[in-house]
Design a protein around this motif. Structure first.
Motif, PDB file in Angstrom:
ATOM      1  N   ILE A  67       0.700  51.535   1.258  1.00  0.00           N
ATOM      2  CA  ILE A  67       1.935  51.540   0.450  1.00  0.00           C
ATOM      3  C   ILE A  67       3.115  51.985   1.309  1.00  0.00           C
ATOM      4  O   ILE A  67       4.226  51.455   1.197  1.00  0.00           O
ATOM      5  CB  ILE A  67       1.766  52.444  -0.787  1.00  0.00           C
ATOM      6  CG1 ILE A  67       0.769  51.806  -1.770  1.00  0.00           C
ATOM      7  CG2 ILE A  67       3.097  52.702  -1.475  1.00  0.00           C
ATOM      8  CD1 ILE A  67       0.356  52.715  -2.907  1.00  0.00           C
ATOM      9  N   THR A  71       7.319  50.680   1.927  1.00  0.00           N
ATOM     10  CA  THR A  71       8.442  51.450   1.382  1.00  0.00           C
ATOM     11  C   THR A  71       8.999  52.408   2.433  1.00  0.00           C
ATOM     12  O   THR A  71       8.238  52.984   3.210  1.00  0.00           O
ATOM     13  CB  THR A  71       8.013  52.244   0.128  1.00  0.00           C
ATOM     14  OG1 THR A  71       9.138  53.009  -0.342  1.00  0.00           O
ATOM     15  CG2 THR A  71       6.876  53.187   0.400  1.00  0.00           C
ATOM     16  N   PRO A  76       4.961  58.914   0.522  1.00  0.00           N
ATOM     17  CA  PRO A  76       3.565  58.543   0.764  1.00  0.00           C
ATOM     18  C   PRO A  76       2.915  59.364   1.877  1.00  0.00           C
ATOM     19  O   PRO A  76       1.744  59.752   1.769  1.00  0.00           O
ATOM     20  CB  PRO A  76       3.655  57.060   1.145  1.00  0.00           C
ATOM     21  CG  PRO A  76       4.862  56.574   0.432  1.00  0.00           C
ATOM     22  CD  PRO A  76       5.828  57.721   0.487  1.00  0.00           C
TER      23      PRO A  76
END
Length: 198
Positions: A67, A71, A76
């Motif tokens: 992920i 982004t 994260p």
């Protein structure tokens, strides 16, 4: 030399740390399904004890790291560091419990021993924590400049590559991971009497 703006979401992270963290999550997954205890011809995988939790956390860390590739947010990596710390504590608890349940005579005679999967999981958790922290906090030279260091194809520039800067990050990761493993070994020995080396 002409520099291009970095468009990737990974432009703000230290790529070496990110790769180490992602590989560490794979190491945790493999270590969790590998033998955690061995006795004669019998081996017990980690998934038959609390290794199922480390397996889930290793998989979750791998997904969160993927992920991160999509982004620009730093959350994260923070989440992966927290997952790594929880996974490390879980592995240490398993190691302490295993060492306290296996009689010292059986360990010395090799009748019952801690399997390689548990050690692999321990190393993976340390590398996951270190890699995610380095990926988030230690900026790469490109991130510092906010640019991609690759020259344009139309511009030919024979600027020398600074190999010292490129070697610093992997060395830093290995040094911190080794220091973390040594600290864990000393902590286990002092607090619980678990000796990792014969």
């Amino acid at each position: 030399m002409v520099v291009h703006a970095r468009s990737s979401a990974l432009g703000s992270v230290n790529l070496a740390g990110y790769i180490v963290a992602w590989l560490a999550s794979v190491v945790i997954i493999v270590g969790s399904v590998a033998p955690w205890f061995t006795a004669a011809f019998l081996s017990v995988p980690g998934t038959q004890s609390i290794g199922m939790y480390t397996l889930a956390m290793g998989g979750l860390a791998a997904v969160v790291l993927l992920i991160k590739a999509a982004t620009p947010s730093r959350w994260p990596l923070v989440a992966v560091a927290v997952i790594g710390i929880i996974c490390l504590l879980t592995t240490v608890v398993a190691l302490v419990k295993a060492s306290s349940l296996i009689p010292a005579e059986d360990q010395q005679n090799g009748i019952v021993s801690i399997g390689w999967g548990l050690w692999m999981t321990l190393v993976g958790t340390v590398l996951l924590v270190v890699g995610s922290i380095v990926a988030d906090l230690v900026a790469s030279p490109a991130a510092i400049l906010g640019t991609d260091l690759e020259p344009s194809r139309s511009t030919v520039d024979d600027a020398p590559i600074d190999w010292a800067d490129r070697a610093t990050t992997p060395f830093f990761i290995v040094a911190i991971a080794f220091g973390g493993l040594v600290a864990i070994a000393v902590w286990l020995d002092l607090l619980f009497g678990v000796t990792l080396l014969p």
